[in-house]
Design an enzyme around this catalytic site. Structure first.
Site, PDB file in Angstrom:
ATOM      1  N   ARG A 318      -5.557 194.769   9.342  1.00 59.67           N
ATOM      2  CA  ARG A 318      -4.798 193.600   9.803  1.00 59.67           C
ATOM      3  C   ARG A 318      -3.509 193.437   9.002  1.00 59.67           C
ATOM      4  NH1 ARG A 318      -5.316 189.057  13.284  1.00 59.67           N
ATOM      5  NH2 ARG A 318      -7.314 189.797  14.043  1.00 59.67           N
ATOM      6  N   GLU A 726      -5.876 180.338  11.677  1.00 57.33           N
ATOM      7  CA  GLU A 726      -5.227 181.105  10.613  1.00 57.33           C
ATOM      8  C   GLU A 726      -3.694 181.144  10.671  1.00 57.33           C
ATOM      9  OE1 GLU A 726      -7.916 184.336  11.895  1.00 57.33           O
ATOM     10  OE2 GLU A 726      -7.947 184.867   9.777  1.00 57.33           O
TER      11      GLU A 726
HETATM   12  N1  MTE Z   1     -10.570 174.792   8.869  1.00 56.91           N
HETATM   13  C1  MTE Z   1     -11.489 174.142   8.118  1.00 56.91           C
HETATM   14  N2  MTE Z   1     -11.422 172.811   8.043  1.00 56.91           N
HETATM   15  N3  MTE Z   1     -12.468 174.818   7.447  1.00 56.91           N
HETATM   16  C2  MTE Z   1     -12.547 176.190   7.496  1.00 56.91           C
HETATM   17  O1  MTE Z   1     -13.440 176.774   6.887  1.00 56.91           O
HETATM   18  N4  MTE Z   1     -11.584 178.279   8.376  1.00 56.91           N
HETATM   19  C3  MTE Z   1     -10.376 178.927   8.885  1.00 56.91           C
HETATM   20  C4  MTE Z   1      -9.830 178.144  10.081  1.00 56.91           C
HETATM   21  N5  MTE Z   1      -9.711 176.756   9.764  1.00 56.91           N
HETATM   22  C5  MTE Z   1     -11.583 176.902   8.272  1.00 56.91           C
HETATM   23  C6  MTE Z   1     -10.618 176.138   8.974  1.00 56.91           C
HETATM   24  C7  MTE Z   1     -10.586 180.305   9.306  1.00 56.91           C
HETATM   25  S1  MTE Z   1     -10.520 181.525   8.155  1.00 56.91           S
HETATM   26  C8  MTE Z   1     -10.793 180.636  10.615  1.00 56.91           C
HETATM   27  S2  MTE Z   1     -10.946 182.236  11.097  1.00 56.91           S
HETATM   28  C9  MTE Z   1     -10.897 179.617  11.658  1.00 56.91           C
HETATM   29  O2  MTE Z   1     -10.749 178.303  11.145  1.00 56.91           O
HETATM   30  C10 MTE Z   1     -12.260 179.768  12.319  1.00 56.91           C
HETATM   31  O3  MTE Z   1     -12.493 178.819  13.270  1.00 56.91           O
HETATM   32  P1  MTE Z   1     -11.924 178.908  14.780  1.00 56.91           P
HETATM   33  O4  MTE Z   1     -12.014 180.316  15.200  1.00 56.91           O
HETATM   34  O5  MTE Z   1     -12.819 178.008  15.521  1.00 56.91           O
HETATM   35  O6  MTE Z   1     -10.514 178.427  14.688  1.00 56.91           O
HETATM   36  N1  HPA Z   2     -10.563 188.920  11.799  1.00 58.12           N
HETATM   37  C1  HPA Z   2     -11.453 188.151  11.164  1.00 58.12           C
HETATM   38  N2  HPA Z   2     -12.673 188.508  10.905  1.00 58.12           N
HETATM   39  C2  HPA Z   2     -13.061 189.722  11.308  1.00 58.12           C
HETATM   40  C3  HPA Z   2     -12.189 190.581  11.963  1.00 58.12           C
HETATM   41  C4  HPA Z   2     -10.862 190.163  12.227  1.00 58.12           C
HETATM   42  O1  HPA Z   2     -10.025 190.879  12.821  1.00 58.12           O
HETATM   43  N3  HPA Z   2     -12.860 191.717  12.227  1.00 58.12           N
HETATM   44  C5  HPA Z   2     -14.098 191.533  11.704  1.00 58.12           C
HETATM   45  N4  HPA Z   2     -14.225 190.334  11.173  1.00 58.12           N
HETATM   46 MO1  MOS Z   3     -11.382 183.659   9.178  1.00 50.53          MO
HETATM   47  S1  MOS Z   3     -10.726 184.766   7.598  1.00 50.53           S
HETATM   48  O1  MOS Z   3     -11.252 185.047  10.257  1.00 50.53           O
HETATM   49  O2  MOS Z   3     -13.030 183.506   8.828  1.00 50.53           O
END
Ligand code: MTE
Ligand code: HPA
Ligand code: MOS
Length: 794
Positions: A318, A726
């Site tokens: 990534r 993210e």
């Molecule tokens: N927001 C909060 N409040 N707590 C979290 O742990 N994790 C982040 C983001 N926002 C997180 C957060 C990460 S790393 C990801 S990948 C996404 O939320 C995952 O949730 P989603 O796919 O439902 O957005």
């Molecule tokens: N993003 C986040 N988490 C993951 C991924 C990715 O692309 N692939 C495997 N786990």
């Molecule tokens: Mo988020 S780093 O893809 O849990």
């Protein structure tokens, strides 16, 4: 329909998180808050005191004689496979023979209380023969210590492009690790049930993987294991793979003792034992023309994976996928490799390598702008993806129509960038002690798991005969608002108020074979599955409602499900409450339960060729950030940040705003305040908030203006929404660029600012000292300005 202010909103309406009131009153239950079952044992996790050592002896000693101690478990007590590696099988659950990092788990001590288990642990008989540890990333690279072979993306003749460039830059970009610092540390409660089955309550982003690993460790089939996730007190990627270790330990304890077992880490343990964001080192050469157009980029990217593979390969991938960020790179060669060191095994963290990749090209652009005497915003603008042929990524995916040009222009105007930049330059000329800086920064982030098969999700919706609804989906709630969004989707789809729906605890017993809630795709994937499940029930109920209302097929097709009733638009009075349709369906023996499934279409990637279409779409954002830097202390303050972020047609704008704000502040922490320090033997010194500084409320920009891009519905996603979790993290790179602008003002024009990440006061002060000492001509060692442009930019 009236809604009390603590009720989550319907689709697209502002409203709070579905658990907001419970979060702030303490009624929200996390794993460690669940009622404790009778006979519960508490597990204390014992980690290696050495970064690298041979285990000479691992015995209970007289731990078992300690008050309340029930059992001590080592690798030899694992009935199945002693293995928790998520992708590569290189991570034993309990160490055997050697330990490869401080904190690598050696034993689990079980006792009546956590304190009793900890006291008993001090009486274990452990002996080690320390071995040399590889702790330094450049040294590990030099020694050829790698966890993966190279992943390469290439296009065109980058050497020819560099040879023809007006400006060639060469250098390194380093970025540091970051502790997840979720408020809830890792926790699992494992309860043995009848017939050798097991139910776990785990603080994991990936219940299906926990289920699979527990089954493997115990040597049983997956159907005997149910993993439930009430909610997480934050995951941020840190609980995507690494929760499995603690869940497996709890399951192992429950299996060996026949009693319920809770494994929980205190903060210090959590910080030492678990992996973090990967530190990266990138060595690059870049060529520009005199107008700041990027002609070629050659980058070798190294990620510090720590001692085991975990998700490091995908994270390094990534980083490569985001080396371009928002810019077209005409010729390139990118190579990425994961390095093995004797640090804790690093893992997913918000952005998943993307931030580390983007930081490289942003640093390169800043350097080029300084050397060419251009405004970095103009250089960024000039290099943005555009019309064909400038619309193809380094891996061959067309970017489609990105809103970045429009966003840049809108944000530059609304933030007053040009006016403020020249005002800042004036202010800096009159200010000796402090300097200010301002920077613009775009973000383009690829949405989808890059391992294509992971882009799938499921849901299970149950309607009861009174018209109330239970909603199950495969995602986990970690504060990001996924349940709030899924409730809104479900409410919209079957036409009941959100208050009629209950979001259930995530369970592998309800939705099988799920992917981690990660890659920001939780709502994209689960939302479509929820929609499909709801549509199935709605269409069966349509027939029942038409029967109750005596409608023909044409009118039946026009029936609308809205606000808890089923009605025919334009025919007042032709309506029936949803609850009545539900009870009629039950009486008529019509099924009111439905599973839904979704897979993202059209994705593929060939890693050997470095080409494919790994992302469904891109999420974009822009930031303009202003900072003030003290020349006396090196301290920085973010005076103002204007963020414009594209979340498509938002499912829940209150949630999305919170995600953008939170991500920016978390990114700011990574880049400015959070510094990890180890002693020379590889022991982490910064393992508590007294020595590791996450951003606090005082670090939030004083003037913080966050806007969601209007009129930006995305095609082919759930209700036109875009992933948000993210992407805005990387908007914080603008803070570094703004600091660089401010620091540069302490020295002569055109000087390179050697700014170390994180930009702690010490790092900033050193950079200020270095630019103050810089001669009034540019040093020639690391940057070569080729003859034709030399006079102009020198
Ligand atoms: N927001 C909060 N409040 N707590 C979290 O742990 N994790 C982040 C983001 N926002 C997180 C957060 C990460 S790393 C990801 S990948 C996404 O939320 C995952 O949730 P989603 O796919 O439902 O957005
Ligand atoms: N993003 C986040 N988490 C993951 C991924 C990715 O692309 N692939 C495997 N786990
Ligand atoms: Mo988020 S780093 O893809 O849990």
């Amino acid at each position: 329909m009236t809604r009390s202010p603590d009720q989550p909103g319907p689709l697209g309406a502002p409203g709070p998180h579905e658990s907001a009131a419970r979060h702030v009153t303490g009624l929200a239950r996390y794993v460690d808050d669940l009622p404790e079952p009778r006979g519960l044992l508490h597990g204390y996790v014992v980690g290696s005191p050495h970064a690298h050592a041979r285990i000479v002896r691992a015995e209970p000693g007289d731990a078992l004689a300690a008050p309340g101690c029930a059992a001590v478990l080592f690798a030899r007590d694992v009935p199945g496979e002693n293995q928790v590696g998520a992708v590569v099988h290189d991570e034993p659950l309990l160490a055997e023979g050697e330990v490869h990092a401080e904190g690598q788990v050696i034993a689990l001590v079980l006792a009546d209380s956590w304190d009793a288990a900890r006291r008993a642990a001090s009486r274990l008989d452990l002996a080690f023969d320390p071995l040399p540890a590889l702790l330094d990333l450049p040294e590990a690279i030099a020694r050829g210590s790698f966890l993966t072979g190279p992943h390469v993306m290439a296009r065109g003749d980058v050497e020819a492009a560099l040879a023809a460039a007006d400006l060639v830059l060469e250098g390194e970009v380093e970025s540091g690790g970051q502790d997840h610092f979720y408020l809830e540390t890792h926790a699992t409660l494992a309860v043995p049930e009848e017939g050798g089955t097991l139910t776990l309550q785990s603080s994991t982003q990936h219940p299906s993987e926990v289920q699979a690993k527990v089954a493997e460790v115990l040597g049983i089939a997956r159907h005997r294991v149910v993993v439930e996730v009430p909610r997480l007190g934050g995951g941020f990627g840190g609980k995507e793979t690494q929760a499995a270790t603690f869940a497996c330990l709890a399951a192992l304890g429950a299996r060996r003792t026949g009693r319920p077992v809770k494994v929980w880490l205190n903060r210090d343990q959590d910080m030492v034992l678990t992996g973090r964001r990967h530190p990266f080192l990138t060595r690059y050469r870049a060529g520009f023309d005199r107008d700041g157009r990027l002609l070629g980029l050659d980058a070798r990217v190294y990620a510090d994976g720590g001692w085991a593979s975990d998700l490091s390969r995908a994270i390094c991938d990534r980083a490569l996928f985001h080396l371009d960020n928002a810019y077209h790179v005409p010729t390139l060669r990118f190579e990425g490799r994961v390095v093995r060191t004797h640090h804790a095994s690093n893992t997913a963290f918000r952005g998943f390598g993307g931030p580390q990749g983007m930081l490289v090209i942003e640093t390169v652009i800043e350097r080029a702008a300084a050397r060419l005497g251009l405004d970095p915003l103009d250089v960024r603008h000039r290099n943005l993806y555009g019309d064909p042929p400038r619309d193809v990524t380094p891996y061959g995916q067309e970017v489609g129509r990105l809103p970045l040009g429009r966003m840049l222009e809108e944000l530059a105007a609304s933030s007053g960038y040009a006016r403020r930049r020249s005002a800042i330059d004036d202010w800096n000329r009159g200010s000796v002690v402090s300097k200010r800086g301002i920077a613009f920064q775009p973000v383009k982030f690829g949405i989808s798991f890059t391992a294509t098969f992971l882009n799938q999700a499921g849901a299970l919706v149950l309607v009861y005969a009174d018209g109330s609804v239970q909603l199950n989906h495969g995602g986990t709630e970690m504060g990001q608002g996924l349940h709030t969004k899924m409730l809104a989707v479900c409410a919209h789809e079957i036409g009941v108020p959100v208050s009629a729906i209950r979001a259930m605890t995530t369970s592998t017993g309800k939705v099988p074979n799920t992917s981690a809630t990660a890659a920001s795709s939780g709502s994209d994937l689960n939302g479509q599955a929820v929609k499909e499940a709801c549509a199935g029930i709605r269409e069966r109920m349509r027939g029942v409602a038409a029967g109750l209302l005596g409608l023909d097929a044409e009118d039946a097709a026009a029936l609308r499900f809205e606000d808890g009733r089923v009605h025919l638009p334009g025919r007042p009075g032709v309506e029936v409450p949803f609850a009545r349709v539900a009870s009629a369906a039950w009486l008529q023996q019509v099924s009111l339960a439905q599973a839904g499934f979704y897979r993202t279409p059209g994705l593929h990637y060939d890693a050997a060729a470095g080409r494919g279409h790994p992302f469904y779409y891109f999420a974009c954002g822009c930031a303009v950030t202003e900072v003030e830097v003290s020349g006396l202390t090196g301290e920085t303050r973010v005076l103002r940040a204007d963020l414009l972020h594209d979340v498509g047609a938002s499912l829940a704008p209150g949630i999305d705003l919170g995600q953008v704000e939170g991500a920016f502040v978390q990114g700011l922490g990574w880049l400015t305040t959070e510094e990890l320090v180890w002693d020379r033997d590889g022991r982490l010194l910064t393992h508590s908030p007294s020595t590791y500084k996450i951003p606090a409320i005082g670090d939030v920009p004083r003037d913080f203006r966050v806007t969601l891009l209007p009129r930006s519905a995305q095609e082919g996603t759930i209700h036109g929404s875009k992933a948000v979790g993210e992407p805005p993290f990387m908007l914080a790179i603008s803070v570094v660029s703004a600091i660089r602008h401010a620091v540069a003002a302490f020295g002569p024009a055109g000087v390179d600012v050697p700014l170390r990440i994180p930009c702690t006061p010490e790092a900033v002060l050193r950079a200020i000292e270095s630019v103050r000492a810089a001669p009034h001509a540019v040093e020639a060692d690391s940057a070569v300005l080729q003859p034709q442009a030399g006079a102009r930019a020198g």
